[in-house]
Design an enzyme around this catalytic site. Structure first.
Site, PDB file in Angstrom:
ATOM      1  N   THR A  33     -34.118  20.818  38.839  1.00 55.76           N
ATOM      2  CA  THR A  33     -34.549  22.144  39.268  1.00 55.76           C
ATOM      3  C   THR A  33     -33.650  22.724  40.353  1.00 55.76           C
ATOM      4  OG1 THR A  33     -36.798  21.521  38.756  1.00 55.76           O
ATOM      5  CG2 THR A  33     -36.516  23.378  40.215  1.00 55.76           C
ATOM      6  N   THR A  55     -36.422  15.860  40.472  1.00 56.19           N
ATOM      7  CA  THR A  55     -37.322  15.038  41.281  1.00 56.19           C
ATOM      8  C   THR A  55     -38.058  13.966  40.470  1.00 56.19           C
ATOM      9  OG1 THR A  55     -39.040  16.709  41.020  1.00 56.19           O
ATOM     10  CG2 THR A  55     -37.727  16.795  43.033  1.00 56.19           C
ATOM     11  N   ASP A  56     -38.179  14.150  39.152  1.00 53.69           N
ATOM     12  CA  ASP A  56     -38.999  13.226  38.366  1.00 53.69           C
ATOM     13  C   ASP A  56     -38.564  11.769  38.539  1.00 53.69           C
ATOM     14  OD1 ASP A  56     -40.545  15.258  37.487  1.00 53.69           O
ATOM     15  OD2 ASP A  56     -40.234  14.902  35.339  1.00 53.69           O
ATOM     16  N   LYS A  71     -42.327   9.539  44.099  1.00 52.52           N
ATOM     17  CA  LYS A  71     -42.904  10.854  43.835  1.00 52.52           C
ATOM     18  C   LYS A  71     -44.397  10.656  43.621  1.00 52.52           C
ATOM     19  CE  LYS A  71     -42.368  15.078  41.092  1.00 52.52           C
ATOM     20  NZ  LYS A  71     -41.642  15.813  40.057  1.00 52.52           N
TER      21      LYS A  71
END
Lengths: 635, 345
Positions: free
Chosen positions: B9, B85-86, B164
């Site tokens: 992203t 970020t995943d 996360k």
């Protein structure tokens, strides 16, 4: 006057926004409910202007950002979740809101779109945590018939309401996000409205349609009208946030006069031989003129080591202070613009000086300092150098504009019908797709089913109220415009109370109590039903209704019976009344002997004073008359 | 300093005409999105790949590690890795094991809202990452993301201890069983722990970027069919990390399959699906039985970090005993010897 508005080429377009009365917000399951207490959740954000699809950055937004503006958002747990905090993607479009919007669209004969696509409209002032407002067109090309005139409805849309601006603390703006996400319907007419009066009539007509659905919110803050006003040779001005209908025509009229006034100033400047090239971008530090000043505003600024800066506006003397209409002046326009671009409190100009503690002597020194001729005006701003400079640059821009066309602006409506500069009109390319929400398809079958069972129009409903319940036109209209239409019908059907009594209570009595500061909105429909039930069964007199309602508002969670008990409003039985009357006659023997039957009025007064609300007047009259007669015949 | 972009992203813009996503992390793109960056450091931006992080594989970890090492050998003040970020936590662990003797910090950064949204968290995270790579006193592999939901402070989490923990919030990354190592507020670093690897430009980086992909992560659950474990053995996997329940347990039904795997020289390691806390395999009989079978217990190591570490260990050596030894040796603070109360959940 109507003819003259037409001659001026007045064109008004109306955009009506109204909150829908749904169970949840438009893109999440939060309650659409505002809160008053201190916020439980606060968080700080900045919004960055981003390039639109076309690579444009909104200049006003960029400017605010560069000034380091931050938003402090306030929330509670009931009215906001992660969605409003921009911490979770939006959920699917609320179906209830879509149905209401479709109903309204069909009532205006608009054509529903095949697929509802949610878009993002860039709004960077912080009123949306995301930096954009989600909006979607539900239907297009509707129409409204206004006394034979065809008013095209361009579109019916659904949008999310914005956060509430609470206060501004330096560069931190406080917003409350309880309102953010409440569904709003937006109805936009074509710019075909020709007079202020007609604008108001169109707004009224749209309001009647909205209310007929029974699914729109009511009260202050639930409705906002935006007006697009233009006249020939003038500019297209968007006036936002008109909350009261009765202001609509006034605002249009004032805007026409404001534009005419500005055009007159332009012509006069031309006559004086002013030209854009004469307006110099020379900002001068004139702090030395005010070293000994008695002006408190300037004194304070100088004590804080800030400066007084000034610009000369050639040939503007007398034009800044001239009233355009109702207190609006070119000078005050400049002050709003200076506030927006420089975050300064205000400005002074020579048209209004000497005043505010600034002396004649200081004014002439100032003029000397600025090399100002008698025909020139001088504008000064006292603030931090950077802010004052930004403010005066904006003043210079506005002065240059005064020599040309009226600048297109977004203005905010004031409660007195005037308006103030909010920001330059945003560019057209502010919309882009909301990729997080899937489109909704509307089937023809569903639309036709809805079309077959649209709500009664306001006119139909009114004549039915008059016919079926024997209400007069005024009462029928009041009931229709109140939020109690359904309750009225239930009460009349379930109790023996006369329809007129119910209608008067639900309109005039409640209105009177509200005027006296009693928060009658807190009384629930169930409490009102119970109240009428007791009146119907003779356990309560209609004269006591107001007292009971007042008590209920003061005692949250209590019941109608508690009110009756606490207010000692238990209705006197016939036997009790007989005893009371007998004793009264006994106590006032002399009076009765002297005045005979004429004593009735006085005695009646005594009883009603002591037992008001506990006994029907008719019954007192009957018993008293009977007893007096008996008494007199004995003697 | 250098920015190595891998996608995600933070590094992409949506093309609203096609709906597609294109990488946008040239130095100029960066400056246009976050003009402040130019005042902090001179940025050298390299687009390595443009992948959503769910498509990142151990082969990509190797390439990222090599790219980072090359920049460091060229003498940059620090390296920022832009990443989705995943799976950012996995890559952070991978770089923590692959890059040794760091002279400067390696900061992995991402965002939860795309950079073309006015409310994006990308700007603050990027500013924090670039500032850290230029000035931070530490020289470790860290993840730089929002501390809270406010655009105020950035946390720096150790690459081996970060996870996360929320699908969408800005403050999704948490340090598990330990404190973040630093906080950035405005322009100031606040160190939150005392014992950290300090910035020292005289150090020479050592690169160990090999990973063996034949390692699996299996979550224990009621009804887990032991043939799942047998399948991995048959397929030639070299290691299995179990995400056990509680203090480190799996159902008795799986014991024969586990014993068979261990006898076939497959490393079976235990972590806990509780996320917070340390294993305690001596507390119950079943834990002791698993240890007796030969299951390696990994203390308070995160399951994801354990997976990456086992891949790395088997990438360093073919000898099972050496790999087991590496797995239980504290290489990059992946095992905390003690956990303080406030660091727990």
């Amino acid at each position: 006057m109507t003819a003259s508005f037409e001659k001026l080429g007045l064109k008004v377009g109306l955009e009506i926004h109204r909150q829908l009365d749904t169970k949840t917000k438009l893109f999440c399951d939060c309650k659409p409910k505002l809160f008053k207490e201190d916020p439980k959740i606060v968080f700080l954000r900045r919004l960055r202007p981003t390039q639109s699809e076309l690579g444009q950055i909104d200049p006003a937004a960029l400017f605010e950002f560069q000034k380091g503006v931050k938003m402090l958002y306030e929330a509670n747990e009931e009215a906001s979740c992660l969605v409003e905090m921009d911490e979770e993607p939006p959920h699917n479009l609320d179906r209830e809101a879509v149905e209401i919007a479709l109903t309204i669209a069909l009532m205006m004969n608009a054509k529903p779109v095949d697929e509802i696509h949610v878009m993002r409209k860039a709004v960077i002032d912080g009123s949306n945590t995301t930096g954009f407002q989600r909006t979607c067109v539900v239907a297009l090309s509707g129409e409204l018939d206004l006394k034979g005139k065809h008013i095209p409805i361009q579109h019916v849309s659904l949008e999310e309401d914005a956060a509430r601006r609470m206060e501004e603390n330096g560069s931190i703006i406080h917003y409350r996000i309880d309102r953010l996400g409440i569904p709003l319907i937006e109805i936009a007419t074509a710019p075909v409205i020709c007079t202020p009066q007609e604008t108001e009539e169109v707004a009224l007509a749209i309001g009647r349609i909205l209310r007929a659905t029974g699914k729109v919110k009511r009260g202050l803050g639930t409705i906002r009208q935006d007006l697009n006003v233009s006249i020939q040779d003038g500019a297209l001005i968007e006036i936002k946030g008109v909350q009261e209908l009765r202001l609509v025509s006034r605002i249009v009229e004032f805007e026409v006069q404001r534009q005419l006034g500005l055009l007159k100033i332009r012509d006069e400047l031309k006559e004086r031989g002013a030209s854009k090239d004469d307006v110099e971008e020379e900002i001068v530090d004139v702090s030395s003129v005010f070293e000994q000043t008695k002006c408190r505003v300037i004194r304070k600024v100088l004590n804080q080591d800030n400066r007084v800066l000034a610009v000369r506006l050639p040939k503007f003397a007398g034009l800044l202070g001239r009233e355009l209409v109702h207190g609006m002046r070119l000078g005050s326009e400049m002050a709003s613009i200076a506030h927006f671009w420089g975050r300064v409190g205000g400005l002074f100009h020579t048209d209004e000086l000497p005043a505010y503690g600034i002396t004649d002597e200081e004014v002439s020194q100032l003029r000397q300092c600025m090399n100002a001729e008698p025909q020139d005006a001088v504008v000064l701003v006292a603030d931090a150098r950077e802010n004052a400079t930004d403010a005066l640059k904006a003043v210079i821009r506005r002065a240059t504009e005064a020599l040309g066309n009226i600048p297109e602006e977004t203005r905010g409506a004031n409660p007195d019908g005037t308006s103030r500069y909010l920001r330059p009109r945003p560019g057209a390319a502010r919309m882009y797709p909301e990729t997080d929400v899937p489109p909704i398809q509307l089937s023809n079958k569903h639309i036709e089913e809805m079309r077959a069972c649209l709500p009664e129009s306001a006119e139909e409903k009114m004549s039915r109220l008059m016919r079926e319940y024997g209400l007069n036109m005024k009462l029928a209209k009041q009931i229709l415009e109140s939020k109690y239409v359904d309750l009225f019908r239930d009460v009349v059907e379930e109790t023996t109370v006369h329809a007129t009594v119910v209608a008067v209570t639900l309109t005039e009595t409640l209105k009177a109590l509200k005027r006296d500061g009693v928060e009658v909105d807190n009384v629930t429909d169930n409490q009102l039903k119970r109240l009428f039930g007791l009146v119907g069964s003779g356990h309560l007199t209609k004269e006591a209704i107001a007292d009971v309602l007042t008590w209920l508002v003061e005692h949250k969670d209590a019941g109608v019976e508690d009110a009756i008990k606490n207010l000692e409003l238990v209705v006197l039985s016939r036997e009790e009344l007989e005893t009371v009357v007998a004793r009264l006659i006994e106590d006032n023997k002399k009076l009765v002997e002297e005045r005979r039957m004429d004593a009735l009025g006085v005695l009646m007064g005594f009883i009603m004073k002591s037992f008001r609300g506990r006994v029907k007047v008719e019954l007192v009259d009957e018993v008293l008359r009977k007893r007096l007669k008996e008494n007199l015949s004995h003697t | 300093m250098a920015i190595v972009s891998t996608g995600g992203t933070i590094a992409s813009r949506v093309d609203y005409r096609t709906g597609g996503v294109r990488p946008a992390l040239t130095a100029n793109d960066l400056y246009s999105v976050v003009p402040e960056l130019s005042e902090i450091a001179q940025v050298n931006a390299e687009i390595l790949f443009s992948l959503f992080s769910e498509n990142i594989t151990p082969k990509h970890w190797t390439k990222i590690a090599e790219a980072v090492a090359k920049h460091i050998e060229n003498g940059v003040a620090g390296v920022v890795v832009a990443h989705g970020t995943d799976t950012m936590g996995y890559t952070a662990a991978a770089l923590s094991f692959a890059l040794h003797n760091l002279p400067v910090p390696v900061i992995i950064v991402g965002s939860q809202r795309s950079a073309d949204r006015p409310s994006s968290d990308a700007a603050l995270n990027l500013i924090g990452a670039v500032r850290a790579s230029a000035n931070a006193p530490f020289a470790e592999v860290v993840v730089a993301m929002h501390e809270t939901v406010s655009d105020e402070t950035v946390f720096f989490h150790r690459g081996t201890k970060v996870r996360k923990c929320h699908t969408s919030r800005r403050d999704t990354f948490k340090s598990i069983n330990t404190s973040p190592i630093a906080r950035l507020r405005n322009e100031r670093f606040e160190m939150l722990i005392e014992d950290y690897h300090k910035r020292d430009s005289s150090q020479r980086i050592v690169l160990k970027p090999s990973f063996n992909e034949k390692v699996a992560l299996i979550k224990s659950h009621p009804g887990l069919d032991s043939s799942v474990i047998e399948w991995y053995v048959k397929k030639g996997f070299k290691g299995v990390v179990l995400e056990g329940t509680g203090l480190g347990h799996v159902s008795k039904n799986c014991f024969p399959a586990i014993r068979n795997a261990v006898e076939n020289d497959i490393i079976i390691a235990m972590t806990s699906q509780c996320i917070w806390g340390r294993l305690g395999m001596n507390v119950y009989n079943q834990g002791r039985d698993l240890l007796a079978i030969g299951v390696v217990q990994l203390e308070d190591m995160l399951p994801e970090t354990a997976l990456v570490k086992l891949m790395w260990a088997l990438g360093q050596t073919k000898h099972i005993r050496k790999a087991r030894k590496l797995l239980t040796t504290n290489i990059s603070n992946e095992i905390s010897p003690r956990t303080q109360a406030e660091e727990t959940a």
